[in-house]
Motif scaffolding. Structure first.
Motif, short mmCIF file in Angstrom:
data_model
loop_
_atom_site.label_atom_id
_atom_site.label_comp_id
_atom_site.label_asym_id
_atom_site.label_seq_id
_atom_site.Cartn_x
_atom_site.Cartn_y
_atom_site.Cartn_z
N TYR A 94 33.58 -17.50 -5.64
CA TYR A 94 33.69 -16.08 -5.96
C TYR A 94 32.35 -15.36 -5.81
CZ TYR A 94 38.26 -17.32 -7.82
OH TYR A 94 39.54 -17.79 -7.95
N ASP A 95 31.26 -16.12 -5.72
CA ASP A 95 29.95 -15.52 -5.56
C ASP A 95 29.63 -15.16 -4.12
OD1 ASP A 95 29.47 -15.81 -8.25
OD2 ASP A 95 28.54 -17.79 -8.03
N LEU A 96 30.42 -15.67 -3.16
CA LEU A 96 30.11 -15.45 -1.76
C LEU A 96 30.12 -13.98 -1.37
CD1 LEU A 96 29.41 -16.60 0.98
CD2 LEU A 96 31.85 -16.99 1.39
N PRO A 97 31.13 -13.18 -1.72
CA PRO A 97 31.09 -11.75 -1.36
C PRO A 97 29.87 -11.04 -1.91
CG PRO A 97 33.30 -12.38 -2.05
CD PRO A 97 32.41 -13.54 -2.39
N LEU A 98 29.50 -11.36 -3.15
CA LEU A 98 28.32 -10.74 -3.74
C LEU A 98 27.06 -11.17 -3.00
CD1 LEU A 98 26.96 -9.06 -5.93
CD2 LEU A 98 26.96 -11.10 -7.41
N GLU A 128 22.91 -8.59 2.95
CA GLU A 128 22.99 -7.49 3.91
C GLU A 128 22.13 -6.31 3.46
OE1 GLU A 128 26.38 -5.02 6.46
OE2 GLU A 128 26.97 -6.36 4.81
N ASN A 129 22.13 -6.03 2.17
CA ASN A 129 21.31 -4.92 1.65
C ASN A 129 19.83 -5.19 1.86
OD1 ASN A 129 23.52 -3.42 0.83
ND2 ASN A 129 23.52 -4.23 -1.26
N VAL A 130 19.43 -6.44 1.62
CA VAL A 130 18.03 -6.81 1.83
C VAL A 130 17.65 -6.65 3.30
CG1 VAL A 130 16.37 -8.72 1.82
CG2 VAL A 130 17.88 -8.36 -0.14
N ALA A 131 18.55 -7.11 4.19
CA ALA A 131 18.28 -7.00 5.62
C ALA A 131 18.17 -5.54 6.06
CB ALA A 131 19.39 -7.71 6.40
#
Length: 316
Positions: A212-216, A222-225
């Motif tokens: 369940y942690d994968l989407p987060l 992605e935000n960091v990138a």
């Protein structure tokens, strides 16, 4: 990488196949633009006679092969109306990738241009290709032209490079490739597309809730990138070059090739991290994957000084 790009000596590898002749066509506009000297090289692997034969006939035969190759290279230059000095014609004996890289190092070549035929399958995995091995060991940037695609675009268009895709992973290695691409884009008034690929690693965990942690995790990565890309764009003086950015999730090589195809870019400019040894044999490199699969020319910029393979050094 300096803001201005200079190409003084360009080496085109020729095996007299149609793809290698198309490499000359792709190189000519760059040579004319930069007023560079053209060098042509062909590496031959003669069939040696039985060891019982005398050494003198062997030497004579090898000399004849070299003379014949030089004449053919001169004819190739005439076919393309390219002035070619006698000392810029190179006929060499040995393993093609070794001799090409050694020659480039010896005569201070700024760019190697070579064609690839895009071999795949088991034979490719075992033997690789001359183009990929030149990419691995070249002391200078290498422009790889995919011969199988040459009929889709005239060579003159191939070398205008109006749209350049530059993969970045924000490492020092990729920054060197970006610097070279920027200098080229400025010189040719090209548009640049900066691409970052996010490759998430998947692990098997005993924790039932870990999945369940994968989407987060994906969202955070992605935000960091995106922030790294914004910082990169803001920190560099682009000298008026038009810039676009793209963030993709997936295998880096696959995403680079897909982006190049979707956006119909004229050139991919990528740096190589210089992985060598057993790890390289197992994993290859993103640059070599792109060279093998991209539908457009690929410019590979070495990120560090290269050493020739031991077998090449031993034959000096």
């Amino acid at each position: 990488m300096p803001a201005t790009l200079q190409l003084r000596n360009v080496l085109v590898a020729i095996d007299f196949s149609a793809p290698s002749l198309e490499a000359i066509e792709a190189a000519l506009p760059l040579i004319k633009h930069f007023e560079a000297d053209l060098h042509l090289v062909h590496v031959f692997e003669p069939d040696y006679p039985a060891s019982s034969m005398a050494a003198i006939p062997l030497a004579v035969a090898e000399l004849e092969v070299g003379q014949r190759v030089r004449r053919r290279l001169q004819d190739v230059a005439k076919d393309y109306s390219v002035p070619l000095r006698r000392e810029n014609i190179h006929a060499m004996k040995g393993r093609p990738f070794e001799e090409i890289c050694r020659l480039a190092q010896k005569i201070d070549i700024d760019l190697i241009v070579i064609a690839t035929r895009g071999n795949t399958g088991l034979k490719h995995l075992v033997l690789g290709s001359t183009a990929e091995r030149v990419v691995r060991y070249s002391p200078c940037p290498v422009l790889v032209v995919r011969g199988s695609d040459a009929k889709k675009k005239p060579a003159q268009q191939l070398a205008t490079f109006g749209k350049i895709l530059v993969p970045v992973d924000f490492s020092e290695c990729s920054m060197k490739g970006l610097g070279y691409a920027k200098a080229l884009a400025r010189e040719l008034k090209a548009k640049m597309i900066l691409l970052h690929s996010i490759a998430l690693q998947y692990y098997i965990a005993s924790d039932e809730y870990a999945r369940y942690d994968l989407p987060l995790l994906m969202e955070q990565t992605e935000n960091v990138a995106k922030q790294q890309m914004r910082d990169l764009v803001q920190q560099i003086n682009w000298n008026g070059i038009e810039i676009e950015t793209s963030i993709q999730i997936g295998h880096a090589g696959q995403e680079i090739c897909a982006e190049a195809s979707d956006r119909k870019v004229d050139l991919i400019a990528i740096s190589t991290h210089g992985r060598t040894g057993f790890k390289h044999v197992l994993l290859g490199s993103t640059a070599e994957y792109v060279v093998r699969h991209a539908s457009c020319p690929v410019l590979v910029v070495p990120s560090r000084e290269r050493a020739l393979p031991k077998s090449a050094v031993a034959t000096k």
